[in-house]
Design a protein around this motif. Structure first.
Motif, short mmCIF file in Angstrom:
data_model
loop_
_atom_site.label_atom_id
_atom_site.label_comp_id
_atom_site.label_asym_id
_atom_site.label_seq_id
_atom_site.Cartn_x
_atom_site.Cartn_y
_atom_site.Cartn_z
N PRO A 1 57.96 39.00 27.41
CA PRO A 1 57.47 38.39 26.18
C PRO A 1 57.50 36.86 26.27
O PRO A 1 58.12 36.28 27.16
CB PRO A 1 58.47 38.90 25.13
N VAL A 2 56.84 36.24 25.31
CA VAL A 2 56.80 34.78 25.24
C VAL A 2 57.60 34.35 24.02
O VAL A 2 57.32 34.78 22.89
CB VAL A 2 55.35 34.27 25.15
N VAL A 3 58.58 33.50 24.23
CA VAL A 3 59.37 32.96 23.12
C VAL A 3 58.54 31.87 22.44
O VAL A 3 57.99 30.99 23.10
CB VAL A 3 60.70 32.39 23.63
N PRO A 4 58.40 31.91 21.12
CA PRO A 4 57.53 30.95 20.43
C PRO A 4 58.04 29.51 20.54
O PRO A 4 59.22 29.25 20.81
CB PRO A 4 57.56 31.44 18.98
N ASP A 5 57.13 28.59 20.31
CA ASP A 5 57.45 27.17 20.47
C ASP A 5 58.52 26.69 19.50
O ASP A 5 59.30 25.79 19.83
CB ASP A 5 56.18 26.33 20.29
N TRP A 6 58.57 27.30 18.30
CA TRP A 6 59.53 26.80 17.33
C TRP A 6 60.97 27.08 17.74
O TRP A 6 61.91 26.47 17.25
CB TRP A 6 59.27 27.38 15.94
N ALA A 7 61.16 28.07 18.65
CA ALA A 7 62.51 28.41 19.10
C ALA A 7 62.92 27.55 20.28
O ALA A 7 63.31 28.04 21.33
CB ALA A 7 62.57 29.89 19.46
N ALA B 1 61.99 41.05 18.22
CA ALA B 1 61.14 40.10 18.94
C ALA B 1 61.04 38.85 18.09
O ALA B 1 60.56 38.89 16.98
CB ALA B 1 59.77 40.68 19.22
N VAL B 2 61.54 37.75 18.63
CA VAL B 2 61.52 36.51 17.86
C VAL B 2 60.09 36.14 17.51
O VAL B 2 59.81 35.57 16.46
CB VAL B 2 62.18 35.38 18.67
N ALA B 3 59.15 36.52 18.37
CA ALA B 3 57.75 36.16 18.15
C ALA B 3 56.99 37.21 17.37
O ALA B 3 55.77 37.13 17.27
CB ALA B 3 57.06 35.93 19.50
N ALA C 1 63.94 38.67 22.42
CA ALA C 1 62.52 38.97 22.44
C ALA C 1 62.22 40.23 23.24
O ALA C 1 61.26 40.95 22.95
CB ALA C 1 61.75 37.78 23.03
N MET C 2 63.03 40.52 24.27
CA MET C 2 62.80 41.72 25.08
C MET C 2 63.29 42.98 24.38
O MET C 2 62.90 44.09 24.76
CB MET C 2 63.52 41.59 26.43
N ALA D 1 70.81 28.23 28.85
CA ALA D 1 71.44 29.50 28.50
C ALA D 1 71.00 29.96 27.12
O ALA D 1 70.84 31.17 26.87
CB ALA D 1 72.96 29.36 28.56
N ALA D 2 70.79 29.01 26.21
CA ALA D 2 70.30 29.38 24.88
C ALA D 2 68.91 29.99 24.97
O ALA D 2 68.58 30.93 24.23
CB ALA D 2 70.29 28.16 23.96
N ARG D 3 68.08 29.48 25.87
CA ARG D 3 66.76 30.09 26.07
C ARG D 3 66.89 31.53 26.56
O ARG D 3 66.09 32.39 26.21
CB ARG D 3 65.95 29.27 27.07
#
Length: 729
Positions: free
Chosen positions: A248-254, A314-316, A284-285, A275-277
């Motif tokens: 998945p792709v983590v959104p830009d705001w995160a 999923a954050v996104a 998200a997974m 590590a936060a990423r």
């Protein structure tokens, strides 16, 4: 907060497997395996009877000349719905010989008639059911719940891995038949690479996670040593290394640099941005009901841990919007941008989804809120369910039933949970040197009023203005939070009053421990509850006569109509008493409430009871309101009382209002010209038609005449007449 040293960061977050690269493990293939288990039917208690009941609608509809219809089916000239009606209603000796070669062509309401075919014909219906698999996945998954056999397990694995809306039904089958599922999936999981193998592996991992590892290993051993070795390698692999085919792709705001720090346990410091990423990617997974294995590591090592059940899958998933404070790390101090700490809560974001072409994301948001499960999340779910702002997407536990009625999705289910009443306001506000306790007390009809002040001092409606000794930053923030608390209290209390009135009308019951925990001991709800009369009902007949009546006294004890302490009988259920159920105690309770000057939050003891006439009780249609012309907006007001608009028909017109009845039946109220979907005021007035009972499993156009209005219990009949009187007055 200082940044944690590199050696303190969990290895999974410091060097996550999705960044390691390298060659993927080579799958073990064991050719020549084949499941030869016979088909079996394993009915749960009452399941077959429910399936047979689902076909009742067709029994009174369609062609009655079954001999002629048989010839048309043989010749391929019959209409699709006539074919379905034939197999559901024709004599079994006439229909069964045709069923083996019949393949349905249309699947409207298949989620009802496909299970009905299995219930009636058993394994003889399987060819028709399996032929419908590509076109009616949800219906097929439901129809195959009691069936085991070689093709069923791979099909359920595909549904589980590929179709999000059907996944809960497929998961239920896997849990229900773990041995049969394992025997059917082992050959596929050890077959050549491809989608079927991926689906089978994923289903086996799910079964292992549900505690059925022994059944999987036993099934593999049955196929021989090579199969046992291959499955052992599959199960023994590090689950953290099992990554999705598409990351998945983590959104830009995160962006970690913009978010508040995540602390490690033991005071080691906060996670570095890299590590936060990794934490965000783990979230998200993860999916609802199927968390990525790395989530357990995050739960163990973070000071503000992510719960074991995924709170946000999923954050996104929600259009790049920040769905919930709890959603990122599952705690109050979540990772949200500092500049947006006072942003809109998740409920409004979800409500805005459909209006911003984000219906699918809004629906995903409902699932996320249901999974979060906190008091605030349940509050938002209940608010959305009350206003119906987000129509639930079709799928398991949602969509429309055979009459076009909306089935409950996560919104309705969560709103019915006892936990929906347990919002507990935080009771301390930090203004620096002074910590002010805050409480909540009831105010008739105004619901509740927040108060503050120390013991022995005068209580106030608001916090005192910041003084010289107060922290210049904490004090304004405390005042803002307190103002928000008061607003939430008013909203929640008003919602709770409506819920209690609806509980009385719909005769909802609580177990004694639920009644004590979520109502009597609740810091807010009990103020409303003590202004009502409650009753104990027999557990076997919760809609029957009350065993006794009681109220919640000022000290949270229970008292009877004689104002003496009382106790709930063993095995009884508790509900808001309807005046028709109080009998001789009604007058006594009126005196008690008058003596204590208790004003009720809604009409209960003073509620005017109505009854059907003798002629109406024997009739099948209620006509006292028929022919009355009323504004459409007044008809829509019935939705506040639990009614809903019927499914739209031609030109998108909803021709009736409907109301659920105990036992699964539905009361229909005809409207002319009807309500236009999306433009409810297109017709300013509606002429009311007769009201009639639509038995469970029937269709609106069928208009069955067999059920009389006398089948309604007195409380339901009284409330229906009260609602109709309100519309026509």
């Amino acid at each position: 907060m200082h940044e944690a040293p590199a050696e303190a960061v969990p290895p999974l977050l410091a060097a996550p497997p999705w960044t390691a690269g390298g060659k993927p493990r080579k799958p073990i293939v064991v050719a020549g395996l084949e499941c030869t288990d016979p088909f079996e039917l394993r009915w749960a208690e009452g399941e077959r009877e429910a399936g047979l009941q689902a076909r009742q609608g067709y029994r009174s509809y369609g062609r009655r000349d079954f001999d002629t219809l048989e010839q048309e089916i043989r010749a391929g000239r019959a209409r699709s719905y006539d074919e379905v009606g034939f197999f559901e209603a024709a004599p079994e000796a006439l229909a069964a010989p045709l069923l083996e070669n019949w393949r349905p062509k249309e699947f409207w309401n298949a989620e009802f008639w496909l299970p009905a075919l299995v219930a009636r014909y058993g394994l003889l219906a399987l060819p028709a059911v399996l032929a419908a698999a590509p076109s009616a996945a949800a219906a097929v998954a439901q129809a195959l719940q009691p069936v085991t056999g070689p093709p069923v397990a791979p099909l359920m694995a595909e549904y589980f891995g590929r179709l999000k809306t059907v996944r809960p039904t497929a998961a239920a089958w896997l849990r229900r038949h773990p041995e049969a599922a394992a025997r059917g999936l082992v050959p596929v999981a050890l077959g050549k690479a491809g989608a079927p193998r991926r689906y089978a592996e994923r289903a086996l991992y799910y079964l292992a996670g549900e505690g059925h590892t022994g059944a999987i290993r036993a099934a593999a051993q049955w196929y021989g040593p090579a199969a046992a070795e291959g499955i052992a390698a599959l199960l023994d692999a590090d689950p953290v290394q099992l990554l999705p085919a598409r990351m998945p792709v983590v959104p830009d705001w995160a962006e970690p640099a913009l978010l508040a720090p995540i602390e490690l346990v033991g005071g080691a410091g906060s996670l570095p941005d890299a590590a936060a990423r990794s934490v965000l990617m783990i979230l998200a997974m993860s999916r609802l009901g199927e968390p990525y294995a790395g989530l357990a590591v995050v739960h163990r090592d973070l000071h503000r841990p992510v719960p074991r059940r995924v709170r946000v899958v999923a954050v996104a998933a929600v259009a790049g919007r920040r769905l919930s404070v709890e959603g990122v790390v599952g705690a109050r101090r979540a990772r949200v941008p500092r500049r947006r700490r006072h942003r809109a809560p998740p409920g409004p974001l979800i409500r805005a989804g459909p209006g911003e072409s984000g219906h699918a994301r809004a629906v995903a948001g409902l699932d996320v809120l249901a999974e979060i499960g906190t008091d605030v999340a349940l509050m938002h779910l209940h608010g959305i369910s009350e206003k119906g702002e987000v129509p639930r997407a079709e799928g398991e536990g949602a969509g429309e039933d055979r009459r076009g009625r909306r089935r409950p999705g996560p919104v309705a289910r969560a709103a019915r949970r006892p936990a929906g009443a347990r919002l507990r306001p935080r009771t301390r506000r930090d203004a620096g040197p002074r910590l002010r306790p805050a409480g909540v007390r009831g105010r008739l009809r105004r619901a509740a009023q927040a108060v503050c002040g120390r013991r022995g001092r005068k209580r106030r409606k608001d916090l005192p203005k910041p003084g010289a000794k107060d922290d210049p930053q904490l004090a304004p923030a405390a005042a803002a939070r307190f103002a928000a608390l008061k607003k939430d209290v008013r909203t929640v209390a008003a919602d709770q009053i409506r819920r209690f009135e609806r509980a009385m009308v719909w005769q909802r019951r609580w177990k004694p421990d639920e009644f004590r925990q979520f109502i009597v001991e609740h810091p807010l709800v009990w103020h409303v509850a003590r202004r009502l009369v409650w009753a104990a009902y027999p557990a076997g007949d919760p809609a029957g006569a009350a065993l006794m009546s009681l109220r919640v006294a000022e000290d949270r004890t229970l008292a009877g109509a004689d104002d003496e302490p009382t106790a709930i009988p063993d095995g009884a259920l508790i509900g808001v008493a309807h005046p028709l159920q109080l009998g001789a105690d009604l007058a006594a309770w009126g005196e008690v409430f008058a003596d204590y000057e208790i004003l009720q939050p809604f009409e209960q003891l003073s509620r005017a009871a109505q009854a059907l006439t003798e002629a109406e009780r024997t009739a099948t249609q209620l006509t006292r309101q028929a022919g009355v012309k009323v504004p459409t907006t007044r008809v829509l007001g019935l939705e506040r009382r639990g009614w809903r608009r019927a499914a739209p028909e031609d030109a998108g017109v909803q021709p009736a209002m409907e109301r659920d009845l105990p036992g699964g039946d539905v009361l229909m109220l005809d409207l002319d010209p009807g309500i236009v979907v999306g433009l409810v005021t297109e017709f300013e007035h509606q002429t009311l038609g007769p009201a009639f009972i639509l038995p469970q499993g029937s269709f609106t156009w069928n208009r069955p005449k067999g059920k009389s209005l006398g089948s309604l219990d007195p409380v339901t009949a009284s409330e229906i007449l009260r609602d109709l009187a309100e519309v026509t007055q």
